[in-house]
Design an enzyme around this catalytic site. Structure first.
Site: not given
Ligand code: NAP
Length: 255
Positions: A163, A196
């Site tokens: 990632y 988030i």
């Protein structure tokens, strides 16, 4: 509703939920007509569209799997016909938001993990940007905004190596492309969120959530609207002198 983006057509990928849904709602609130892209959640995309319309904005849902070139081509192919064709092939704002992550140590990752990360997080944004840039050059105005990650700036934790590699690649692409499009009135920037609260991130109550919360200077996860606000600034006419930039919005996570 402000009208800074009135008359502009925006495409937000991965807008059926999470950060993308908040970006779509915010750009619509700022006056843009928004294509709410989804992959596997047509109902959720319909809900996002309906909420935008209920608030007085303009939106339309388009589905495509961006993990393969055929899906990307299908999304590009649908652009000319959106909103009854009234934008005549234009695209003013592209927000490459759709993305994915697989958690776990790199040496234990599956043989498909590289493709999973790079097809959606890197290749699809690049292909969409290529098409969008040609449309934007024709009008002399455009905004390409790539949703990267604070993991595209630093590697504060293990277990997300591919990632991280994909988000660093996206950041590099952002900077390189900005050099080629600036003279055409097209800016290219990235917004790099920290943790988030969405379905992608570790969920509240887990050890990973607690660890990540501790790393944030503000002591909490961010809200999707806080990322949407950064995207809205970069999409605005006021941001014409900002390009090649990566705006990290992470509560001081990697400060
Ligand atoms: N949440 C975080 O903590 C965080 C932090 C840093 C960066 N980011 C980045 O922010 C972006 C949005 O993340 P999020 O947290 O909002 O994720 P999310 O809640 O998991 O939403 C992902 C979105 O991407 C779409 N998507 C998934 N697979 C797809 C595919 N194969 N083709 C096309 N679209 C696909 C989903 O569509 P469907 O629902 O229709 O399948 C959904 O709309 C990502 O690029 C992510 O890397 C997130």
């Amino acid at each position: 509703m402000t009208q800074a983006l009135k008359g502009k057509l925006a495409l937000v990928t991965g807008a059926s939920r999470g950060i993308g849904a908040a970006i779509a709602a915010r750009l619509a609130r700022d006056g843009a007509s928004v294509i709410v892209h989804y992959a596997s959640s047509p109902e959720r995309a319909t809900n996002v569209v309906q909420a935008i319309r209920d608030a007085g904005g303009e939106a339309e849902a388009v589905g495509a799997n961006l993990s393969n070139p055929e899906g990307v081509a299908a999304l590009i192919g649908s652009l000319n016909g959106v909103f009854g064709g009234k934008f005549e092939g234009r695209l003013d704002i592209l927000v490459n938001n759709a993305g994915t992550v697989e958690y776990g140590l790199f040496i234990e990752s599956s043989d498909t993990s590289y493709d999973t990360h790079f097809n959606l997080n890197v290749r699809a944004p690049i292909e969409l940007a290529k098409d969008a840039a040609k449309r934007m050059i024709k009008t002399g105005w455009g905004r390409i905004i790539n949703v990267g990650s604070a993991f595209g700036e630093a590697a504060p934790l293990p277990g997300v190596t591919l990632y991280i590699a994909s988000k660093f690649a996206l950041r590099g692409f952002t900077r390189g492309l900005s050099r080629e499009l600036g003279k055409h009135g097209v800016t290219v920037n990235a917004v790099q969120p920290g943790p988030i609260d969405t379905e992608l991130a570790p969920q509240p109550g887990t050890e990973a959530h607690a660890t990540m919360t501790k790393l944030a200077s503000v002591g909490r996860f961010g809200k999707t609207e806080e990322i949407a606000a950064a995207v809205a600034y970069l999409a605005s006419p006021e941001a014409g002198y900002t390009t090649g930039e990566s705006l990290t919005v992470d509560g001081g996570w990697i400060a």
